[in-house]
Write an enzyme that holds these catalytic residues in place. Sequence first.
Site, short mmCIF file in Angstrom:
data_model
loop_
_atom_site.label_atom_id
_atom_site.label_comp_id
_atom_site.label_asym_id
_atom_site.label_seq_id
_atom_site.Cartn_x
_atom_site.Cartn_y
_atom_site.Cartn_z
N THR A 288 0.83 -1.21 0.00
CA THR A 288 0.00 0.00 0.00
C THR A 288 0.86 1.26 0.00
O THR A 288 0.64 2.18 -0.80
CB THR A 288 -0.91 0.02 1.24
OG1 THR A 288 -1.68 -1.18 1.25
CG2 THR A 288 -1.85 1.21 1.21
N ILE B 177 -0.13 13.11 9.33
CA ILE B 177 -0.02 14.26 10.24
C ILE B 177 1.44 14.69 10.30
O ILE B 177 2.31 13.88 10.62
CB ILE B 177 -0.50 13.90 11.66
CG1 ILE B 177 -1.92 13.34 11.62
CG2 ILE B 177 -0.42 15.11 12.58
CD1 ILE B 177 -2.41 12.83 12.98
N LYS C 27 6.20 4.12 17.68
CA LYS C 27 6.05 5.52 17.30
C LYS C 27 6.43 6.45 18.46
O LYS C 27 7.08 7.47 18.26
CB LYS C 27 4.61 5.77 16.85
CG LYS C 27 4.23 5.00 15.58
CD LYS C 27 2.72 4.98 15.37
CE LYS C 27 2.34 4.28 14.08
NZ LYS C 27 0.88 4.07 13.97
N LYS D 288 8.26 2.03 11.13
CA LYS D 288 8.34 2.47 12.52
C LYS D 288 9.15 1.53 13.40
O LYS D 288 9.90 1.97 14.26
CB LYS D 288 6.94 2.69 13.08
CG LYS D 288 6.05 1.48 13.00
CD LYS D 288 4.60 1.84 12.74
CE LYS D 288 4.39 2.24 11.29
NZ LYS D 288 3.00 2.17 10.82
N GLU E 17 -4.58 -5.57 10.35
CA GLU E 17 -3.98 -6.68 9.62
C GLU E 17 -4.65 -7.98 10.01
O GLU E 17 -5.36 -8.06 11.03
CB GLU E 17 -2.49 -6.79 9.98
CG GLU E 17 -1.68 -5.54 9.73
CD GLU E 17 -1.56 -5.20 8.26
OE1 GLU E 17 -1.47 -6.13 7.44
OE2 GLU E 17 -1.57 -4.01 7.93
N VAL F 131 5.51 7.98 11.93
CA VAL F 131 4.65 8.33 13.08
C VAL F 131 3.41 9.07 12.59
O VAL F 131 3.52 10.13 11.96
CB VAL F 131 5.40 9.22 14.11
CG1 VAL F 131 4.49 9.51 15.30
CG2 VAL F 131 6.70 8.59 14.55
#
Lengths: 415, 415
Positions: free
Chosen positions: B13, B135, B204, B104, B189, B131
Amino acid sequence: MSVVNAAILGFGTVGEGVYRTIQSHQEELEAALGKPVKVVAVLVKNEHKSREIETDVLVTTEIEEIFNLPDLHVIFEAIVDKEPSFTYLKQAIAKGCHVITANKEMFCYHGQELLDLAQKQRVGVGYEASVAGGIPIIQTLQQLLNINNVTAIQGILNGTSNFILTEMREQKQSFEAALALAQQKGYAEADPGNDIYGCDAFYKLMILSGLVFGEQPDLKSVKINGITGITLEQIELADQWGLRFKHLASIEKKQERLHASVTPVLVSQSHPLYHVEGVDNAVNVTGDLVGDITLQGPGAGMYPTASAMVEDLVHVLQKPAGEKARNKAASKIIKENGEQDASYWLVSNIKQEQLSNAGIDFEQLEESFFAAKASPAQIEQLKEQEDGTTVYYPIVGTFELKNEHKETHLIGAHG
Amino acid sequence: MSVVNAAILGFGTVGEGVYRTIQSHQEELEAALGKPVKVVAVLVKNEHKSREIETDVLVTTEIEEIFNLPDLHVIFEAIVDKEPSFTYLKQAIAKGCHVITANKEMFCYHGQELLDLAQKQRVGVGYEASVAGGIPIIQTLQQLLNINNVTAIQGILNGTSNFILTEMREQKQSFEAALALAQQKGYAEADPGNDIYGCDAFYKLMILSGLVFGEQPDLKSVKINGITGITLEQIELADQWGLRFKHLASIEKKQERLHASVTPVLVSQSHPLYHVEGVDNAVNVTGDLVGDITLQGPGAGMYPTASAMVEDLVHVLQKPAGEKARNKAASKIIKENGEQDASYWLVSNIKQEQLSNAGIDFEQLEESFFAAKASPAQIEQLKEQEDGTTVYYPIVGTFELKNEHKETHLIGAHG
């Protein structure tokens, strides 16, 4: 240069905050810049007023004394009104100084000219503090704009009016009482007109427009509605529908047209700004890749604003001189402004026959209060037919009439 | 270079999102960088799977084929697990490539080493996407850290577990049903362990710790509690008190000590993350100057994540090569981790005598559910005395017991 020499124009809350921050955060500044920052001069209105400023700083009422200083690198501007600020900053740029401003009115009207001048002179312009105080909205947008096409911004950009609306709803206060409290707490000026009529939010919105879309709508044609017409009764009725009044500054690009407004709207709980309360500011940004992100925080205050201005200092000194202005070219944009493109409205001071006759779906809550589902065209039509006393507030966020999904399509179920 | 040549490791993805974004946003990239960006190679697991990739792109299962390409400038890494990602990125840096990662777990354990290597090689490292997806928390923190001393961060850093908690409360679903829905919607998942047990949020949080405090607590000693123990009954009871469960990742520096945890807490309406619902992520940052700011938005997804990685590309190419890592030196920090330093707790599976005997103020909501006002030491003491089945959730945000302000200081008013 082995020291960064800075002057501060104005020593009110913001100017003093910048001074104190530079004094108290020398270690951080040296770590970021590799050299110390020294405030060498402060421009004041009254030379004789007692202030806590180190004795080796030139404190003067004469801007020329500041411009005559050798090796001045940066000007922090923290005064109000367009003039003489604009003239001072033009002069500063011409002398090769970086300029950093918190003056939203000046930057709304003259920001692009300052950016153009600065690019020619290969100096930087920082204006993070002019919009939403300590919230890093300018730098965040500059980053996002590297890749994203930002299509819409909506914000609560004036803490005073948001405080008043919150106080009215939470404490069941009248507008006047909430305004008086805002003044008592120091949020609102003695003359709070800029806040409650929406000019302050308008300046900030137009600064964001310049950054994001590369130009502003025709400033005089943008619709600005203040919050002074909102009554406690309206707030309480809206609350029964799960709606809150927010003074929303929004700008959106749709089909190559800019739509801008500053106006009270009713937001439902699904709206990203529903929960922004008190003196906080918040900005919601929609980008084609990133989707919706929201930044919230203190929109004013001595240290949040100083934080933004001193961060700007690091930013202008670190970035390559003469970097091209990041404003997006937007030659295809047709300038226009418009109402919120809402489907639902709170309408008051209207007779239900007027809604029925216009073929509008509605629900009645009290005698003259209605939630209505209507197109902007239908609202325009209503306005033409009534005597000008009717009030229309757009409702944004997910909302529907209670009778909307009934099989038989009732008009005015409660009528 | 007249073209920026990039390779993408992994075509899931995230990798595919980066590829599509670079294809679709060439105009923006050229405007920002002054030259086009070309994806020259993609590392895949299965060479024979059909993919929509231009025919002039090298699609290979062999990393050496990619490293042998002439004039490779940037590596986007979008694979999972620490290895072979870490080895690949070390090799890439040694070859003088900028590296940009969304990994991460790898960056939690090896980020500092990559940053150190990159500084020596005068290349950049981008890890914004590692993270909170789209954002821009890393760049926002880097800016704030120029001036602010950031003292605390708390975040909702895993969208899957936040979706599950929201779904349980809003739709009155069991944990299992909400998890199944998250999987059906593609948020979780097939093996959702990293999400629901808290490892994903932990990675994160530790990346943020490295950035903000210049180091991490001892990773093995950080307390990580998942959300699997939260029942619908607990959620409904908390709701009656106006409290919501949030899976909070928090790190704070108090008296030169780092306190980190990933654990479910109950937040009241005044808490900045109370309103963060569904798959959104949000991060609240406390700085000494700026105060509290909150960023909220999509924590995952193909295009938000790609947006962050491609913004990183612009950032690493624009900033001066070899710029020193911005991580703060923090030699004085004593490594430690700890519980939320709460004063109020939701305690279940306990007898009220145990609370009374410990001298703890409390209120009873149902047979074995109590809201209690207790110091962390008192909670520790309780834990020693019970059989290990009692559940303690810290309550954060403004909260008080209903009987707290009565003149006579009742203990266990409802008992």
